[in-house]
Every structure is written in C-alpha cells, then in structure tokens.
Design an enzyme around this catalytic site. Sequence first.
Site, mmCIF file in Angstrom:
data_model
loop_
_atom_site.group_PDB
_atom_site.id
_atom_site.type_symbol
_atom_site.label_atom_id
_atom_site.label_comp_id
_atom_site.label_asym_id
_atom_site.label_seq_id
_atom_site.Cartn_x
_atom_site.Cartn_y
_atom_site.Cartn_z
ATOM 1 N N LYS A 239 44.799 44.260 28.127
ATOM 2 C CA LYS A 239 44.299 43.110 28.894
ATOM 3 C C LYS A 239 44.020 41.919 27.998
ATOM 4 O O LYS A 239 43.631 40.864 28.468
ATOM 5 C CB LYS A 239 43.018 43.496 29.654
ATOM 6 C CG LYS A 239 43.273 44.405 30.840
ATOM 7 C CD LYS A 239 41.985 44.927 31.432
ATOM 8 C CE LYS A 239 41.326 44.006 32.369
ATOM 9 N NZ LYS A 239 40.152 44.642 33.028
ATOM 10 N N LYS B 149 41.609 41.308 26.241
ATOM 11 C CA LYS B 149 40.228 40.851 26.451
ATOM 12 C C LYS B 149 39.348 41.484 25.372
ATOM 13 O O LYS B 149 39.450 42.659 25.100
ATOM 14 C CB LYS B 149 39.710 41.365 27.808
ATOM 15 C CG LYS B 149 39.906 40.431 28.981
ATOM 16 C CD LYS B 149 39.062 40.918 30.181
ATOM 17 C CE LYS B 149 39.085 39.892 31.290
ATOM 18 N NZ LYS B 149 38.169 40.201 32.392
HETATM 19 N N1 C2G Z 1 34.312 38.932 40.338
HETATM 20 C C1 C2G Z 1 33.832 38.177 41.395
HETATM 21 N N2 C2G Z 1 33.278 36.972 41.158
HETATM 22 C C2 C2G Z 1 33.189 36.494 39.890
HETATM 23 C C3 C2G Z 1 33.668 37.251 38.803
HETATM 24 C C4 C2G Z 1 34.229 38.484 39.053
HETATM 25 O O1 C2G Z 1 33.912 38.606 42.562
HETATM 26 N N3 C2G Z 1 32.616 35.271 39.696
HETATM 27 C C5 C2G Z 1 34.926 40.226 40.636
HETATM 28 C C6 C2G Z 1 36.382 40.305 40.204
HETATM 29 O O2 C2G Z 1 37.223 39.712 41.187
HETATM 30 C C7 C2G Z 1 36.579 41.814 40.101
HETATM 31 C C8 C2G Z 1 35.191 42.305 39.624
HETATM 32 O O3 C2G Z 1 34.256 41.255 39.939
HETATM 33 O O4 C2G Z 1 36.848 42.356 41.388
HETATM 34 C C9 C2G Z 1 35.163 42.565 38.132
HETATM 35 O O5 C2G Z 1 35.540 41.369 37.481
HETATM 36 P P1 C2G Z 1 36.072 41.458 35.962
HETATM 37 O O6 C2G Z 1 35.107 42.250 35.174
HETATM 38 O O7 C2G Z 1 36.456 40.089 35.536
HETATM 39 O O8 C2G Z 1 37.381 42.359 36.192
HETATM 40 P P2 C2G Z 1 38.837 42.077 35.616
HETATM 41 O O9 C2G Z 1 38.756 41.776 34.183
HETATM 42 O O10 C2G Z 1 39.485 41.124 36.538
HETATM 43 O O11 C2G Z 1 39.494 43.551 35.714
HETATM 44 O O12 C2G Z 1 42.850 46.626 36.947
HETATM 45 C C10 C2G Z 1 42.028 45.572 37.415
HETATM 46 C C11 C2G Z 1 41.223 44.979 36.287
HETATM 47 O O13 C2G Z 1 40.574 45.987 35.541
HETATM 48 C C12 C2G Z 1 40.195 43.983 36.819
#
Ligand code: C2G
Length: 132
Positions: A45, A47
């Site tokens: 990712k 990240k």
């Molecule tokens: N989220 C949200 N609002 C935000 C930030 C995040 O609703 N302001 C949601 C994202 O859409 C996701 C969840 O919180 O559904 C987790 O966000 P992240 O930790 O950023 O997840 P991500 O890195 O997008 O990983 O295989 C899928 C990935 O692992 C998702």
Amino acid sequence: MKTVITYGTYDLFHVGHLNMLKRAKELGDYLIVAVSSDRFNKEEKDKTCYVKDVDRAAIVEAIKYVDKVIFEDSWDQKVEDVQKYNADVFVIGDDWKGEFDFLEEYCEVVYLPRTEGVSTTQIKAELKNQGE
Ligand code: C2G
C-alpha cells in the site's frame, strides 16, 4: 446473524474511522474488521504508519462496535475472508467506490460516504507544522 466485514489501516485512529465502524455495525449484527499489517502497508500500500499493526489492531478491537479483528496482509484475501467468515456484507468508504464490486458474487457490497474534514494524512501534516 448478519455478519459485516470491513478493511482499513486505522493509523492514528480518528472520528472518521469511528463513524465508519459505527455505520458498518449498523448494517448487521457482527462486525469483523481487517486491519492492514505493517508488511502489507509498507510493501503493497506504500503507506508508512505511525502506529504498529498490533497496536492499531488493539485499538480497533477495543471499539464497542467491533466484534472481531483479523489482519489484512494481501489485496487478495477478501474473497477468502468473506467465505471463511460467512460475511453477508462488505462495507468500506466511498473513496474505494467500485474497487471491490467483484465481491458482489459473494456478498452485498456497500460503499459509505467518508467523514469529511478528517484524515490521517491531515493529522500528520498538522503535527509536522507544529513541529511535533
Ligand atoms: N474513513 C472514513 N472517513 C475518513 C477517513 C477514513 O470513512 N475521514 C474510512 C475509510 O473509507 C475506510 C476506513 O475508514 O473505510 C479506514 O480508513 P483507512 O485506515 O484510511 O483505510 P485504507 O487505508 O483506505 O485501507 O483493502 C482496503 C484497505 O485496507 C483500506
């Protein structure tokens, strides 16, 4: 029992993550959250997390909406997870809209609106500006 599954990194846990988990749980009775492993984040990712995966998992596990935490270590594990845990619903934020439609063969796929105005990236930038 209606099982819901969702995936995320949950680094620097914030209210956007909390809102998503709350709404995910409202879609069923049992919520499984797959938390991205450090290896997966780093190698697939691109990240870098502030909080290591075991601690991110412990925080998510402590959230009252969450019933089970597993680790996400590959993009390809979702079909296996949905089948293994008999998930009825896959849910994730609409920043991923369309990316996981292939799961519709196995379960309902729901994309929920993200919480505006908060993100881990924004938190990191604000901390950097404050010299912390
Ligand atoms: N989220 C949200 N609002 C935000 C930030 C995040 O609703 N302001 C949601 C994202 O859409 C996701 C969840 O919180 O559904 C987790 O966000 P992240 O930790 O950023 O997840 P991500 O890195 O997008 O990983 O295989 C899928 C990935 O692992 C998702």
